[in-house]
Design a protein around this motif. Structure first.
Motif, PDB file in Angstrom:
ATOM      1  N   GLU A  96       0.811  -1.210   0.000  1.00  0.00           N
ATOM      2  CA  GLU A  96       0.000   0.000   0.000  1.00  0.00           C
ATOM      3  C   GLU A  96       0.852   1.272   0.000  1.00  0.00           C
ATOM      4  O   GLU A  96       0.483   2.281  -0.590  1.00  0.00           O
ATOM      5  N   TYR A  97       2.016   1.219   0.650  1.00  0.00           N
ATOM      6  CA  TYR A  97       2.827   2.419   0.839  1.00  0.00           C
ATOM      7  C   TYR A  97       3.938   2.586  -0.183  1.00  0.00           C
ATOM      8  O   TYR A  97       4.608   3.613  -0.196  1.00  0.00           O
ATOM      9  N   GLU A  98       4.166   1.605  -1.040  1.00  0.00           N
ATOM     10  CA  GLU A  98       5.268   1.706  -1.995  1.00  0.00           C
ATOM     11  C   GLU A  98       5.158   2.911  -2.926  1.00  0.00           C
ATOM     12  O   GLU A  98       6.162   3.611  -3.157  1.00  0.00           O
ATOM     13  N   PRO A  99       3.967   3.248  -3.462  1.00  0.00           N
ATOM     14  CA  PRO A  99       3.905   4.445  -4.312  1.00  0.00           C
ATOM     15  C   PRO A  99       4.298   5.732  -3.566  1.00  0.00           C
ATOM     16  O   PRO A  99       4.973   6.597  -4.133  1.00  0.00           O
ATOM     17  N   ALA A 100       3.915   5.846  -2.302  1.00  0.00           N
ATOM     18  CA  ALA A 100       4.276   7.042  -1.527  1.00  0.00           C
ATOM     19  C   ALA A 100       5.783   7.099  -1.297  1.00  0.00           C
ATOM     20  O   ALA A 100       6.395   8.175  -1.386  1.00  0.00           O
ATOM     21  N   VAL A 101       6.396   5.957  -1.012  1.00  0.00           N
ATOM     22  CA  VAL A 101       7.854   5.918  -0.821  1.00  0.00           C
ATOM     23  C   VAL A 101       8.558   6.286  -2.115  1.00  0.00           C
ATOM     24  O   VAL A 101       9.537   7.034  -2.113  1.00  0.00           O
ATOM     25  N   ARG A 102       8.063   5.784  -3.231  1.00  0.00           N
ATOM     26  CA  ARG A 102       8.657   6.119  -4.523  1.00  0.00           C
ATOM     27  C   ARG A 102       8.557   7.626  -4.802  1.00  0.00           C
ATOM     28  O   ARG A 102       9.489   8.228  -5.328  1.00  0.00           O
ATOM     29  N   ASP A 103       7.418   8.238  -4.436  1.00  0.00           N
ATOM     30  CA  ASP A 103       7.266   9.686  -4.627  1.00  0.00           C
ATOM     31  C   ASP A 103       8.291  10.466  -3.814  1.00  0.00           C
ATOM     32  O   ASP A 103       8.895  11.424  -4.294  1.00  0.00           O
ATOM     33  N   SER A 151      12.650   0.140   6.131  1.00  0.00           N
ATOM     34  CA  SER A 151      14.071   0.223   5.811  1.00  0.00           C
ATOM     35  C   SER A 151      14.439  -0.747   4.686  1.00  0.00           C
ATOM     36  O   SER A 151      15.196  -0.393   3.776  1.00  0.00           O
ATOM     37  N   ASP A 152      13.890  -1.957   4.734  1.00  0.00           N
ATOM     38  CA  ASP A 152      14.163  -2.934   3.678  1.00  0.00           C
ATOM     39  C   ASP A 152      13.610  -2.466   2.334  1.00  0.00           C
ATOM     40  O   ASP A 152      14.255  -2.608   1.297  1.00  0.00           O
ATOM     41  N   MET A 153      12.401  -1.888   2.359  1.00  0.00           N
ATOM     42  CA  MET A 153      11.802  -1.413   1.121  1.00  0.00           C
ATOM     43  C   MET A 153      12.599  -0.242   0.548  1.00  0.00           C
ATOM     44  O   MET A 153      12.871  -0.193  -0.655  1.00  0.00           O
ATOM     45  N   VAL A 154      13.002   0.692   1.404  1.00  0.00           N
ATOM     46  CA  VAL A 154      13.773   1.844   0.941  1.00  0.00           C
ATOM     47  C   VAL A 154      15.125   1.392   0.392  1.00  0.00           C
ATOM     48  O   VAL A 154      15.595   1.890  -0.627  1.00  0.00           O
ATOM     49  N   ALA A 155      15.750   0.424   1.053  1.00  0.00           N
ATOM     50  CA  ALA A 155      17.047  -0.086   0.586  1.00  0.00           C
ATOM     51  C   ALA A 155      16.924  -0.720  -0.796  1.00  0.00           C
ATOM     52  O   ALA A 155      17.850  -0.632  -1.606  1.00  0.00           O
ATOM     53  N   ILE A 174       5.262   9.869   5.189  1.00  0.00           N
ATOM     54  CA  ILE A 174       4.180   9.049   4.636  1.00  0.00           C
ATOM     55  C   ILE A 174       3.288   8.450   5.715  1.00  0.00           C
ATOM     56  O   ILE A 174       2.400   7.666   5.401  1.00  0.00           O
ATOM     57  N   ASP A 175       3.504   8.810   6.968  1.00  0.00           N
ATOM     58  CA  ASP A 175       2.730   8.263   8.098  1.00  0.00           C
ATOM     59  C   ASP A 175       2.790   6.736   8.123  1.00  0.00           C
ATOM     60  O   ASP A 175       1.778   6.044   8.103  1.00  0.00           O
ATOM     61  N   TRP A 176       3.987   6.194   8.174  1.00  0.00           N
ATOM     62  CA  TRP A 176       4.225   4.754   8.144  1.00  0.00           C
ATOM     63  C   TRP A 176       3.755   4.104   9.444  1.00  0.00           C
ATOM     64  O   TRP A 176       4.249   4.437  10.514  1.00  0.00           O
ATOM     65  N   PRO A 177       2.807   3.155   9.385  1.00  0.00           N
ATOM     66  CA  PRO A 177       2.273   2.547  10.611  1.00  0.00           C
ATOM     67  C   PRO A 177       2.977   1.254  11.033  1.00  0.00           C
ATOM     68  O   PRO A 177       2.748   0.771  12.139  1.00  0.00           O
TER      69      PRO A 177
END
Length: 155
Positions: free
Chosen positions: A51-58, A85-89, A75-78
């Motif tokens: 759900e949050y991957e598009p916001a992280v990409r932005d 951290s793994d997704m951002v890496a 992004i108000d990560w819950p």
């Protein structure tokens, strides 16, 4: 339940729900879910990051070097910080490469590592024209940083 096609085949061969649940050591309700008409035949479980991957990409598109806690705030990560951290890496190298390529193409100055600099060989910085300056809204972090900087300089 990862063996749904097998359960459907066993049921089509005449095995009952109880027999299938005993043989595969799953609940009868799991067998019923696998036999439902709208059941997916492959095992799928939604990811916590989906759900949050598009916001992280932005965020990474605008700020490729932003820290993970700052991204979480924006992004108000819950979920857990480790998951983010793994997704951002995984995503960050793509945006860093793109950012460096755009900076090189447009003639912007890039930060150099200290071992590449030699005394007396500094390139002249490019002068910015008024048309080169982007006007945009400031983020909360930028406003906070600016006000703290002004407080420090006036003290």
């Amino acid at each position: 339940m990862r063996d749904r096609p097998r359960i459907v085949q066993l049921h089509a061969d005449g095995n009952g729900i109880r027999q299938i649940s005993r043989d595969h050591e799953v609940s009868r309700n799991a067998v019923r879910r696998a036999l439902a008409e709208d059941a997916r035949m492959d095992y799928w479980r939604p990811s916590a990051t989906e759900e949050y991957e598009p916001a992280v990409r932005d965020v990474l598109a605008d700020y490729p070097h932003m820290s993970v806690p700052d991204i979480a705030t924006m992004i108000d990560w819950p979920k857990s910080r480790r998951t983010l951290s793994d997704m951002v890496a995984a995503l960050r190298p793509e945006y860093i490469e793109r950012h460096e390529a755009e900076a090189t193409d447009s003639g912007d100055l890039l930060a150099r590592s200290m071992d590449t600099l030699r005394a007396g060989i500094f390139p002249m910085p490019a002068t910015l024209a008024v048309a080169d300056i982007d006007a945009r809204q400031l983020t909360v972090q930028e406003v906070t940083w600016w006000t703290e900087l002004e407080k420090k300089t006036h003290v």
